[in-house]
Design an enzyme around this catalytic site. Structure first.
Site, PDB file in Angstrom:
ATOM      1  N   LYS A   1      42.068  42.436  47.358  1.00  0.00           N
ATOM      2  CA  LYS A   1      40.459  41.509  47.396  1.00  0.00           C
ATOM      3  C   LYS A   1      40.629  40.236  46.807  1.00  0.00           C
ATOM      4  O   LYS A   1      40.435  39.907  45.704  1.00  0.00           O
ATOM      5  CB  LYS A   1      39.496  43.176  46.944  1.00  0.00           C
ATOM      6  CG  LYS A   1      37.682  41.598  46.486  1.00  0.00           C
ATOM      7  CD  LYS A   1      37.603  40.930  47.923  1.00  0.00           C
ATOM      8  CE  LYS A   1      36.705  40.427  47.253  1.00  0.00           C
ATOM      9  NZ  LYS A   1      36.482  38.822  47.013  1.00  0.00           N
TER      10      LYS A   1
ATOM     11  N   GLU B   1      42.285  40.623  32.912  1.00  0.00           N
ATOM     12  CA  GLU B   1      42.914  39.504  32.271  1.00  0.00           C
ATOM     13  C   GLU B   1      41.134  38.420  33.029  1.00  0.00           C
ATOM     14  O   GLU B   1      40.567  37.794  33.564  1.00  0.00           O
ATOM     15  CB  GLU B   1      44.096  38.772  32.933  1.00  0.00           C
ATOM     16  CG  GLU B   1      44.825  38.216  32.584  1.00  0.00           C
ATOM     17  CD  GLU B   1      44.134  36.127  33.097  1.00  0.00           C
ATOM     18  OE1 GLU B   1      43.275  35.870  32.140  1.00  0.00           O
ATOM     19  OE2 GLU B   1      44.775  35.957  33.211  1.00  0.00           O
TER      20      GLU B   1
ATOM     21  N   CYS C   1      42.573  28.949  33.463  1.00  0.00           N
ATOM     22  CA  CYS C   1      42.435  30.367  32.091  1.00  0.00           C
ATOM     23  C   CYS C   1      42.799  30.355  31.275  1.00  0.00           C
ATOM     24  O   CYS C   1      42.771  30.189  30.021  1.00  0.00           O
ATOM     25  CB  CYS C   1      42.379  32.070  32.862  1.00  0.00           C
ATOM     26  SG  CYS C   1      44.123  32.473  32.964  1.00  0.00           S
TER      27      CYS C   1
ATOM     28  N   GLU D   1      33.050  29.199  28.068  1.00  0.00           N
ATOM     29  CA  GLU D   1      34.376  29.099  28.882  1.00  0.00           C
ATOM     30  C   GLU D   1      33.641  28.347  30.248  1.00  0.00           C
ATOM     31  O   GLU D   1      33.010  28.727  31.063  1.00  0.00           O
ATOM     32  CB  GLU D   1      34.247  30.257  29.035  1.00  0.00           C
ATOM     33  CG  GLU D   1      36.042  29.256  30.673  1.00  0.00           C
ATOM     34  CD  GLU D   1      36.677  30.806  31.620  1.00  0.00           C
ATOM     35  OE1 GLU D   1      36.028  31.546  31.625  1.00  0.00           O
ATOM     36  OE2 GLU D   1      37.956  30.236  31.238  1.00  0.00           O
TER      37      GLU D   1
HETATM   38  P1  ADP Z   1      34.699  33.335  39.638  1.00  0.00           P
HETATM   39  O1  ADP Z   1      34.021  33.039  38.282  1.00  0.00           O
HETATM   40  O2  ADP Z   1      35.872  32.416  38.430  1.00  0.00           O
HETATM   41  O3  ADP Z   1      34.454  33.018  40.993  1.00  0.00           O
HETATM   42  P2  ADP Z   1      34.531  36.473  39.320  1.00  0.00           P
HETATM   43  O4  ADP Z   1      34.862  36.996  38.771  1.00  0.00           O
HETATM   44  O5  ADP Z   1      32.869  35.972  40.248  1.00  0.00           O
HETATM   45  O6  ADP Z   1      35.280  34.688  38.690  1.00  0.00           O
HETATM   46  O7  ADP Z   1      35.741  36.134  40.227  1.00  0.00           O
HETATM   47  C1  ADP Z   1      37.106  37.407  40.593  1.00  0.00           C
HETATM   48  C2  ADP Z   1      37.213  37.623  41.646  1.00  0.00           C
HETATM   49  O8  ADP Z   1      36.039  39.029  41.297  1.00  0.00           O
HETATM   50  C3  ADP Z   1      36.237  37.297  43.367  1.00  0.00           C
HETATM   51  O9  ADP Z   1      37.816  38.233  44.694  1.00  0.00           O
HETATM   52  C4  ADP Z   1      35.654  38.151  43.788  1.00  0.00           C
HETATM   53  O10 ADP Z   1      35.534  38.233  45.242  1.00  0.00           O
HETATM   54  C5  ADP Z   1      35.287  39.246  42.862  1.00  0.00           C
HETATM   55  N1  ADP Z   1      34.265  39.934  42.205  1.00  0.00           N
HETATM   56  C6  ADP Z   1      32.598  39.141  42.729  1.00  0.00           C
HETATM   57  N2  ADP Z   1      31.947  40.079  41.809  1.00  0.00           N
HETATM   58  C7  ADP Z   1      32.396  41.501  41.549  1.00  0.00           C
HETATM   59  C8  ADP Z   1      31.866  42.557  41.373  1.00  0.00           C
HETATM   60  N3  ADP Z   1      31.001  42.315  41.752  1.00  0.00           N
HETATM   61  N4  ADP Z   1      32.504  43.875  42.300  1.00  0.00           N
HETATM   62  C9  ADP Z   1      33.951  43.238  42.283  1.00  0.00           C
HETATM   63  N5  ADP Z   1      34.646  41.791  42.606  1.00  0.00           N
HETATM   64  C10 ADP Z   1      33.571  41.537  42.313  1.00  0.00           C
END
Ligand code: ADP
Length: 494
Positions: A188, A264, A299, A398
């Site tokens: 994903k 991570e 990161c 962060e």
């Molecule tokens: P960032 O703030 O760096 O965008 P996220 O944690 O929101 O970090 O995003 C990292 C990944 O996690 C992306 O692929 C995003 O689509 C996915 N993601 C965000 N929210 C969810 C969720 N509720 N469940 C699963 N995956 C998620």
């Protein structure tokens, strides 16, 4: 790197992207798409499929079927190795095209993107390809009337959720060991940076990876990511991203099949400068690069600069000079040092951190604002804030942007105390000519990686993973393989 070639590639229009499910490119089940905005100019670049729960369920079912019939796990290791080596070769052969495509949706300056994205992804895939036929089981030291054996088996279906800052590199950190060990994977990618990673998945199939072994679904985290996390048919979930999402993934696991979850997460990594550093000019330049490259969207970025008080002013001036010498702008120009911030949302969040820092007593030495607004893109000047108390927001949270907070210290003990004063523990650095002090810092600072007289650059041979709220379960190195296998004991009466 050749500017003309890059310009030719960027002139090409980008086709609409679809999911990769069961070896085929397919649209979302309800036909919906998402606009992909280029951070270079704020314009719509293309669209990707906006995945539904049905799409994700289909991808997981495909991965499960591929695993159960042994079309990949059942192949001899030498055959799997051949496919993965070919995949690495294809990534390398298409490196510039992949890098330019990736920059167009994520904004990383091309110099860094070419090295860190296809370059590092190919090296990682090759590393695990070469490792896969050297992973042995064990024979236990039992009494002579029994035989105790430990088999290492693939876990089954791995769900991998990838962020937007280095999609190919981080994708390869998960895909390399997962596929090498014979698992099937459902990927994903991040909403705002999926194109290069989706292309990289196509190349895996071109290299001979059987259909269904690697599936990739684009769409919103809250929809397709959640479906992956809650699936009863996913055995291991691996993730790089924010702490909030990491927390959710653990909840999803608890609410479903208690799948293993490896995270991570972020960091607030201290870069500690002692007056006895071997070369303070070099330290200043590397400190600037360690926070400002890729607009701070790294990161392990050294986002907290801890400077021995006796050299504070001169060292900050040197870092500011280095920062001001870094060209910010079009990430597809070969002489750009700092590209675009990935999205307008992220840019505004970065600017919000600067305002908070000021309201908490910080002093902006350089930067602090959005620049090049007329391009329509999302650019921010590299920013240095001094007078940052160790408890201030800028020292604790962060940013994930080009913002460096500076805090002085007066002793080794104080440096360690400040370094360890956050919930994170991902990376750190120390600059000193004193060998004993360097080792004391390595032991004293709680992180997954500690640099000495450098910052950044560890390759695939060493683990990268955090302690505390920076996560668990390192990527890279042979240790990462453990995440993608189950240990099975065979206890045989002789
Ligand atoms: P960032 O703030 O760096 O965008 P996220 O944690 O929101 O970090 O995003 C990292 C990944 O996690 C992306 O692929 C995003 O689509 C996915 N993601 C965000 N929210 C969810 C969720 N509720 N469940 C699963 N995956 C998620």
């Amino acid at each position: 790197m050749n500017q003309t070639q890059i310009d030719e590639l960027r002139a090409q229009s980008v086709p609409a992207f679809q999911h990769l499910i069961d070896g085929k490119h397919v649209p979302a089940s309800d036909g919906q798409v998402m606009d992909i905005i280029s951070p270079i100019d704020g314009q719509v670049l293309t669209t990707t499929a906006k995945g539904t729960k049905t799409d994700m369920d289909a991808a997981i079912a495909s991965a499960r079927a591929a695993f159960e019939d042994g079309r990949w796990a059942g192949q001899p290791p030498a055959a799997r190795k051949k496919v993965m080596l070919k995949w690495a070769d294809l990534i390398e052969a298409n490196a510039l095209e992949l890098a330019v495509l990736g920059v167009r949706d994520n904004g990383t300056e091309i110099g860094m993107a070419l090295k860190a994205e296809p370059g590092s992804a190919a090296a990682t895939i090759r590393y695990y390809a070469e490792a896969l036929d050297k992973v042995y089981g064990e024979v236990a030291p039992t009494s002579s009337d029994v035989l105790g054996m430990i088999h290492k088996e693939p876990v089954g279906v791995v769900g991998a959720i990838i962020p937007w800052n280095f999609p190919m590199m981080i994708g390869a950190w998960k895909l390399g060991p997962a596929l090498a060990m014979g698992n099937s994977v459902v990927l994903k990618p991040a909403e705002t940076a999926s194109l290069s990673l989706m292309r990289m998945c196509d190349l895996a199939l071109e290299a001979g990876l059987p259909s269904g072994v690697l599936n990739a679904v684009t769409g919103e985290g809250a929809v397709v990511g959640e479906t992956l996390g809650l699936s009863m048919d996913v055995d291991v979930l691996v993730f790089t991203g924010s702490g909030g999402t990491g927390r959710r993934l653990m909840e999803y696991a608890a609410r479903s099949n208690m799948k293993r979850v490896y995270l991570e997460l972020g960091g607030k990594s201290p870069n500690i400068i002692f007056a006895d550093a071997p070369n303070l000019d070099e330290a200043a330049k590397v400190a600037a690069g360690g926070i400002f490259r890729n607009a701070g969207q790294v990161c392990v970025a050294g986002s907290r600069l801890l400077v021995e008080a006796s050299i504070h002013d001169e060292f900050v001036a040197a870092v500011a000079k280095a920062a001001e010498g870094m060209r910010v702008g079009d990430p597809l120009k070969v002489d750009t040092h700092i590209g675009a911030v990935n999205s307008e949302i992220q840019l505004n969040a970065n600017l919000g951190f600067v305002e908070t820092a000021k309201s908490e007593g910080g002093h902006v030495v350089t930067g602090g604002e959005r620049i090049l607004k007329e391009t329509g893109g999302y650019y921010m000047a590299p920013t240095i804030v001094t007078g940052v108390d160790q408890n201030a927001t800028l020292a604790q949270k962060e940013v994930f942007g080009p913002v460096l907070g500076v805090t002085p210290f007066t002793s080794d003990a104080e440096a360690i105390q400040i370094a360890n004063s956050t919930v994170y523990g991902l990376a750190g650095g120390v600059w000193t000519s004193n060998l004993s002090r360097a080792h004391r810092m390595i032991r004293g600072v709680r992180t997954g990686v500690m640099h000495v007289n450098t910052y950044g650059g560890p390759d695939v041979t060493v683990p990268l993973g955090g302690v505390g709220q920076s996560g668990n379960g390192a990527d890279k190195s042979l240790h990462a393989i453990d995440k993608y296998v189950n240990l099975k004991t065979a206890w045989i009466k002789l």
